[in-house]
Design a protein around this motif. Sequence first.
Motif, short mmCIF file in Angstrom:
data_model
loop_
_atom_site.label_atom_id
_atom_site.label_comp_id
_atom_site.label_asym_id
_atom_site.label_seq_id
_atom_site.Cartn_x
_atom_site.Cartn_y
_atom_site.Cartn_z
N ALA A 122 0.82 -1.36 0.00
CA ALA A 122 -0.09 0.22 0.18
C ALA A 122 0.82 1.47 0.11
N VAL A 123 1.99 0.99 0.72
CA VAL A 123 2.69 2.08 0.69
C VAL A 123 3.44 2.99 -0.91
N THR A 124 3.01 1.51 -1.37
CA THR A 124 3.71 2.50 -3.10
C THR A 124 2.90 3.37 -3.70
N THR A 125 1.67 3.77 -3.48
CA THR A 125 0.20 4.57 -3.62
C THR A 125 0.79 5.76 -3.07
N ARG A 156 11.05 -1.59 -1.33
CA ARG A 156 9.54 -1.94 -1.72
C ARG A 156 9.47 -0.77 -2.79
N LEU A 157 9.87 0.35 -2.65
CA LEU A 157 9.11 1.36 -3.23
C LEU A 157 10.17 1.73 -4.62
N ASP A 158 11.62 1.07 -4.28
CA ASP A 158 12.51 0.94 -5.54
C ASP A 158 11.91 -0.18 -6.22
N ARG A 159 11.35 -1.38 -6.45
CA ARG A 159 10.96 -2.27 -6.54
C ARG A 159 9.68 -1.45 -7.72
N ALA A 160 8.74 -1.13 -7.22
CA ALA A 160 7.55 -0.46 -7.57
C ALA A 160 7.97 0.27 -8.33
N GLY A 161 9.15 0.65 -9.01
CA GLY A 161 8.95 2.67 -9.97
C GLY A 161 8.41 3.20 -9.27
N ALA A 162 8.41 3.12 -7.79
CA ALA A 162 7.15 4.70 -7.19
C ALA A 162 8.46 5.53 -6.99
N ASP A 163 8.27 6.80 -7.14
CA ASP A 163 9.11 8.16 -6.81
C ASP A 163 8.64 9.33 -5.40
N PRO A 164 8.20 8.55 -4.56
CA PRO A 164 7.63 9.74 -3.40
C PRO A 164 8.43 10.93 -2.80
N ALA A 165 8.35 11.91 -2.45
CA ALA A 165 8.73 12.62 -1.66
C ALA A 165 8.78 11.99 -0.45
N VAL A 188 16.74 11.09 1.95
CA VAL A 188 15.52 12.02 1.53
C VAL A 188 15.70 12.98 0.82
N HIS A 189 14.59 13.70 0.85
CA HIS A 189 14.22 14.31 0.03
C HIS A 189 14.00 15.89 -0.06
N ALA A 190 13.81 15.73 2.48
CA ALA A 190 14.05 16.95 2.24
C ALA A 190 14.17 16.84 4.38
N VAL A 191 14.11 17.40 4.98
CA VAL A 191 14.14 17.61 6.24
C VAL A 191 13.11 18.58 7.12
N VAL A 192 12.44 17.86 8.10
CA VAL A 192 11.00 19.14 8.56
C VAL A 192 12.06 19.47 10.04
N THR A 193 12.09 20.89 10.68
CA THR A 193 12.57 20.60 11.88
C THR A 193 11.67 22.06 12.24
#
Length: 201
Positions: A122-125, A156-165, A188-193
């Motif tokens: 489900a995370v791949t969505t 799992r994201l890599d295998r699915a070709g998913a590219d979420p932020a 990661v793409h960004a850090v929030v503090t």
Amino acid sequence: MGPEPELSKRMLRRELLLVRNGLTPDDVRNTTVALADRALDLPELAHARTVAAYVSVGSEPGTLALLDALRARGARVLLPVLLPDNDLDWGVYAGEASLARVRHGGRMELLEPAGERLGPDAVTTADVVLLPGLAVDARGMRLGRGGGSYDRVLARLDRAGADPALLVLLYDTEVLDRVPEEPHDRPVHAVVTPSGARRFR
């Protein structure tokens, strides 16, 4: 690479957890709203239809205010359910009342969604994945807790070709010059503090 990065990670984790464990509930509460405000300003979250997140526990940077704000915006929020092999299943967040306290072995209690299980894929969505962490460095390399659950999510994201932020929520003192890395680690793409956000791509 040998055992050196893993040993360095273990030592750094101990140091960072020692600082976190010194925080009071008020310290954590006071940063939760600031974290949510900073995160909600990010375009990635502003346009996200599905966000995979997690419920903070103990002295982790607080996530509940952000989860509720995302839900109020109409985003579908997925939360993890820890499986016996440390992989993650997912369920939909339907408000704080929909969370169940679950103790996994001798580890800390986690707050997990009590409803239907959607399966590990489900995370791949997700358009955005919020990753828990203990630190991030100037390259965006994240130091996790060492359980490997999110390494599996990223694979799992890599295998699915998913590219979420990929975003990580941290305290200001947890943005470091460099954290030890192993070949499977990815940035990661960004850090929030509480004081703001920093992008790495």
